[in-house]
Design a protein around this motif. Structure first.
Motif, PDB file in Angstrom:
ATOM      1  N   LEU A 181       7.688  11.013  15.565  1.00 36.94           N
ATOM      2  CA  LEU A 181       7.790  10.166  16.387  1.00 36.94           C
ATOM      3  C   LEU A 181       7.603  11.523  17.380  1.00 36.94           C
ATOM      4  O   LEU A 181       6.871  10.829  18.700  1.00 36.94           O
ATOM      5  CB  LEU A 181       9.058  11.081  17.027  1.00 36.94           C
ATOM      6  N   PHE A 182       6.874  12.620  17.281  1.00 37.93           N
ATOM      7  CA  PHE A 182       6.652  13.777  18.528  1.00 37.93           C
ATOM      8  C   PHE A 182       5.535  14.270  18.066  1.00 37.93           C
ATOM      9  O   PHE A 182       5.379  15.069  16.431  1.00 37.93           O
ATOM     10  CB  PHE A 182       8.199  14.338  18.948  1.00 37.93           C
ATOM     11  N   ALA A 194       0.009   4.798  16.351  1.00 41.74           N
ATOM     12  CA  ALA A 194      -0.403   4.778  15.007  1.00 41.74           C
ATOM     13  C   ALA A 194      -1.706   5.144  14.871  1.00 41.74           C
ATOM     14  O   ALA A 194      -2.386   5.137  13.864  1.00 41.74           O
ATOM     15  CB  ALA A 194      -0.572   3.078  14.920  1.00 41.74           C
ATOM     16  N   SER A 195      -2.843   5.108  16.123  1.00 45.95           N
ATOM     17  CA  SER A 195      -4.105   6.275  15.742  1.00 45.95           C
ATOM     18  C   SER A 195      -3.786   7.166  15.529  1.00 45.95           C
ATOM     19  O   SER A 195      -4.179   7.512  14.550  1.00 45.95           O
ATOM     20  CB  SER A 195      -4.450   5.749  17.528  1.00 45.95           C
ATOM     21  N   ASP A 196      -2.769   8.365  16.139  1.00 45.87           N
ATOM     22  CA  ASP A 196      -2.193   9.773  15.507  1.00 45.87           C
ATOM     23  C   ASP A 196      -2.520   9.503  13.443  1.00 45.87           C
ATOM     24  O   ASP A 196      -2.459  10.399  13.296  1.00 45.87           O
ATOM     25  CB  ASP A 196      -1.390  10.329  16.321  1.00 45.87           C
ATOM     26  N   HIS A 197      -1.404   8.317  13.734  1.00 45.25           N
ATOM     27  CA  HIS A 197      -1.058   8.352  12.305  1.00 45.25           C
ATOM     28  C   HIS A 197      -2.052   8.086  11.433  1.00 45.25           C
ATOM     29  O   HIS A 197      -2.816   8.687  10.294  1.00 45.25           O
ATOM     30  CB  HIS A 197       0.718   7.917  11.889  1.00 45.25           C
ATOM     31  N   MET A 221       0.854  -1.327   0.354  1.00 47.87           N
ATOM     32  CA  MET A 221      -0.152  -0.279  -0.228  1.00 47.87           C
ATOM     33  C   MET A 221       0.861   1.143  -0.259  1.00 47.87           C
ATOM     34  O   MET A 221       2.161   1.368   0.339  1.00 47.87           O
ATOM     35  CB  MET A 221      -0.785   0.193   1.378  1.00 47.87           C
ATOM     36  N   ILE A 222       0.603   1.909  -0.908  1.00 53.10           N
ATOM     37  CA  ILE A 222       1.121   3.321  -0.946  1.00 53.10           C
ATOM     38  C   ILE A 222       0.808   4.618  -0.237  1.00 53.10           C
ATOM     39  O   ILE A 222      -0.388   4.379   0.739  1.00 53.10           O
ATOM     40  CB  ILE A 222       1.024   4.035  -2.261  1.00 53.10           C
ATOM     41  N   HIS A 223       2.019   4.995   0.624  1.00 52.70           N
ATOM     42  CA  HIS A 223       1.720   6.034   1.701  1.00 52.70           C
ATOM     43  C   HIS A 223       0.079   6.588   1.713  1.00 52.70           C
ATOM     44  O   HIS A 223      -0.407   6.904   3.037  1.00 52.70           O
ATOM     45  CB  HIS A 223       2.688   6.455   2.258  1.00 52.70           C
ATOM     46  N   TRP A 267      10.135   2.239  15.144  1.00 52.76           N
ATOM     47  CA  TRP A 267       9.050   3.842  15.764  1.00 52.76           C
ATOM     48  C   TRP A 267       7.885   3.480  14.058  1.00 52.76           C
ATOM     49  O   TRP A 267       6.874   4.082  14.098  1.00 52.76           O
ATOM     50  CB  TRP A 267       9.223   4.934  16.273  1.00 52.76           C
ATOM     51  N   LEU A 268       8.776   3.580  13.479  1.00 54.73           N
ATOM     52  CA  LEU A 268       7.608   3.983  11.796  1.00 54.73           C
ATOM     53  C   LEU A 268       7.085   2.597  11.731  1.00 54.73           C
ATOM     54  O   LEU A 268       5.363   2.815  10.518  1.00 54.73           O
ATOM     55  CB  LEU A 268       8.850   4.534  10.722  1.00 54.73           C
ATOM     56  N   THR A 269       7.354   1.575  11.669  1.00 55.94           N
ATOM     57  CA  THR A 269       6.095   0.335  11.810  1.00 55.94           C
ATOM     58  C   THR A 269       5.803   0.081  12.412  1.00 55.94           C
ATOM     59  O   THR A 269       4.817  -0.253  12.751  1.00 55.94           O
ATOM     60  CB  THR A 269       7.716  -0.959  11.962  1.00 55.94           C
ATOM     61  N   LEU A 270       5.738   0.917  14.146  1.00 55.57           N
ATOM     62  CA  LEU A 270       4.278   0.398  15.146  1.00 55.57           C
ATOM     63  C   LEU A 270       3.387   1.720  14.605  1.00 55.57           C
ATOM     64  O   LEU A 270       2.530   1.533  14.544  1.00 55.57           O
ATOM     65  CB  LEU A 270       4.910   0.983  16.158  1.00 55.57           C
ATOM     66  N   ILE A 271       3.927   3.229  14.360  1.00 56.84           N
ATOM     67  CA  ILE A 271       2.598   4.123  13.843  1.00 56.84           C
ATOM     68  C   ILE A 271       2.330   3.953  12.050  1.00 56.84           C
ATOM     69  O   ILE A 271       0.789   4.116  12.443  1.00 56.84           O
ATOM     70  CB  ILE A 271       3.435   4.968  13.682  1.00 56.84           C
ATOM     71  N   HIS A 272       2.775   2.568  11.085  1.00 59.80           N
ATOM     72  CA  HIS A 272       1.841   1.979  10.871  1.00 59.80           C
ATOM     73  C   HIS A 272       1.125   1.123  11.121  1.00 59.80           C
ATOM     74  O   HIS A 272       0.522   0.405   9.705  1.00 59.80           O
ATOM     75  CB  HIS A 272       2.755   2.180   8.720  1.00 59.80           C
TER      76      HIS A 272
END
Length: 117
Positions: free
Chosen positions: A93-94, A76-79, A1-3, A52-57
């Motif tokens: 991250l922040f 992840a919810s914020d992202h 999936m594309i960002h 971290w990038l893996t977790l937020i996606h």
């Protein structure tokens, strides 16, 4: 999936390639010029950042998300809010700058999300 799948396919491909080259490779090079430390520090930073990038996606709400949200750390919810409403939650991250500049939107206030996300 594309960002960001709201863009046409050609722009997505070009944007992703440009982002990979410019943001990932060049930013780390310039970081090494500014922050002098050993190779283990750079590898630790890279491992933490990529994790971290893996977790937020991810599509999972983690048990530590409420604490991270209080501390201003991206979840992840914020992202997911960033993907749903493109004018909010730019931080990966922040979330501090989003909170200071008024671009933070709590995932709890987005009605179309399920309680699990």
């Amino acid at each position: 999936m594309i960002h960001h799948d709201h863009l046409p396919k050609v722009e997505q491909d070009v944007g992703e390639r440009l982002g990979q080259v410019v943001l990932k490779k060049n930013s780390l090079f310039f970081l090494t010029l500014q922050v002098h430390c050993n190779v283990w520090s750079y590898m630790t930073f890279g491992a933490v950042y990529s994790s971290w990038l893996t977790l937020i996606h991810s599509e999972v709400q983690h048990p530590w998300d409420p604490l991270f949200r209080i501390l201003g750390l991206g979840t992840a919810s914020d992202h997911h809010v960033h993907h749903k409403c493109f004018i909010f939650n730019f931080g990966h991250l922040f979330m501090w700058w989003d909170m200071i500049l008024g671009t933070y939107k709590s995932p709890l206030s987005v009605a179309s999300f399920s309680k699990d996300i």
